[in-house]
Design a protein around this motif. Structure first.
Motif, PDB file in Angstrom:
ATOM      1  N   ASP A 200       0.824  -1.204   0.000  1.00 55.12           N
ATOM      2  CA  ASP A 200       0.000   0.000   0.000  1.00 55.12           C
ATOM      3  C   ASP A 200       0.866   1.265   0.000  1.00 55.12           C
ATOM      4  N   LEU A 201       2.003   1.210   0.678  1.00 60.11           N
ATOM      5  CA  LEU A 201       2.911   2.358   0.720  1.00 60.11           C
ATOM      6  C   LEU A 201       3.396   2.720  -0.683  1.00 60.11           C
ATOM      7  N   HIS A 202       3.691   1.718  -1.494  1.00 58.38           N
ATOM      8  CA  HIS A 202       4.157   1.971  -2.857  1.00 58.38           C
ATOM      9  C   HIS A 202       3.060   2.600  -3.709  1.00 58.38           C
ATOM     10  N   ARG A 203       1.838   2.153  -3.528  1.00 60.56           N
ATOM     11  CA  ARG A 203       0.725   2.738  -4.292  1.00 60.56           C
ATOM     12  C   ARG A 203       0.516   4.189  -3.907  1.00 60.56           C
ATOM     13  N   ARG A 204       0.582   4.524  -2.627  1.00 59.09           N
ATOM     14  CA  ARG A 204       0.421   5.912  -2.192  1.00 59.09           C
ATOM     15  C   ARG A 204       1.569   6.775  -2.686  1.00 59.09           C
ATOM     16  N   ARG A 205       2.783   6.248  -2.590  1.00 60.49           N
ATOM     17  CA  ARG A 205       3.948   7.006  -3.055  1.00 60.49           C
ATOM     18  C   ARG A 205       3.846   7.250  -4.559  1.00 60.49           C
TER      19      ARG A 205
ATOM     20  N   GLY B 280       1.122   7.533  -6.301  1.00 59.07           N
ATOM     21  CA  GLY B 280       0.096   8.565  -6.494  1.00 59.07           C
ATOM     22  C   GLY B 280       0.640   9.958  -6.229  1.00 59.07           C
ATOM     23  N   ARG B 281       1.445  10.100  -5.177  1.00 59.97           N
ATOM     24  CA  ARG B 281       2.052  11.407  -4.879  1.00 59.97           C
ATOM     25  C   ARG B 281       3.051  11.797  -5.958  1.00 59.97           C
TER      26      ARG B 281
END
Length: 71
Positions: free
Chosen positions: A9-14, A16-17
């Motif tokens: 999930d951290l990779h998906r959020r990063r 997106g940013r």
């Protein structure tokens, strides 16, 4: 054989940013390019600091007429 791990999930959020920041940077570049194109096509005199006295930049005296010239 090594199996591929699912994306955290951290990779998906990063990601997106990063995409958002990339879009902001592209918008800034487009804005600067657009302003440059407008400035160049309008034909405004582009005068830089080149250590030369230019009469058009010297302020007029109180009377409103430039000094010198032909009499």
């Amino acid at each position: 054989m090594a199996t591929l791990k699912p994306t955290h999930d951290l990779h998906r959020r990063r990601f997106g940013r990063n995409v958002g920041l990339g879009l902001v940077l592209v918008a800034f570049v487009v804005l600067v390019f657009g302003l440059t194109v407008v400035k160049v096509t309008r034909g405004d005199p582009m005068q830089a600091f080149d250590h030369v006295v230019r009469p058009e930049l010297v302020p007029l005296p109180q009377g409103g007429q430039q000094q010198g010239g032909s009499n």
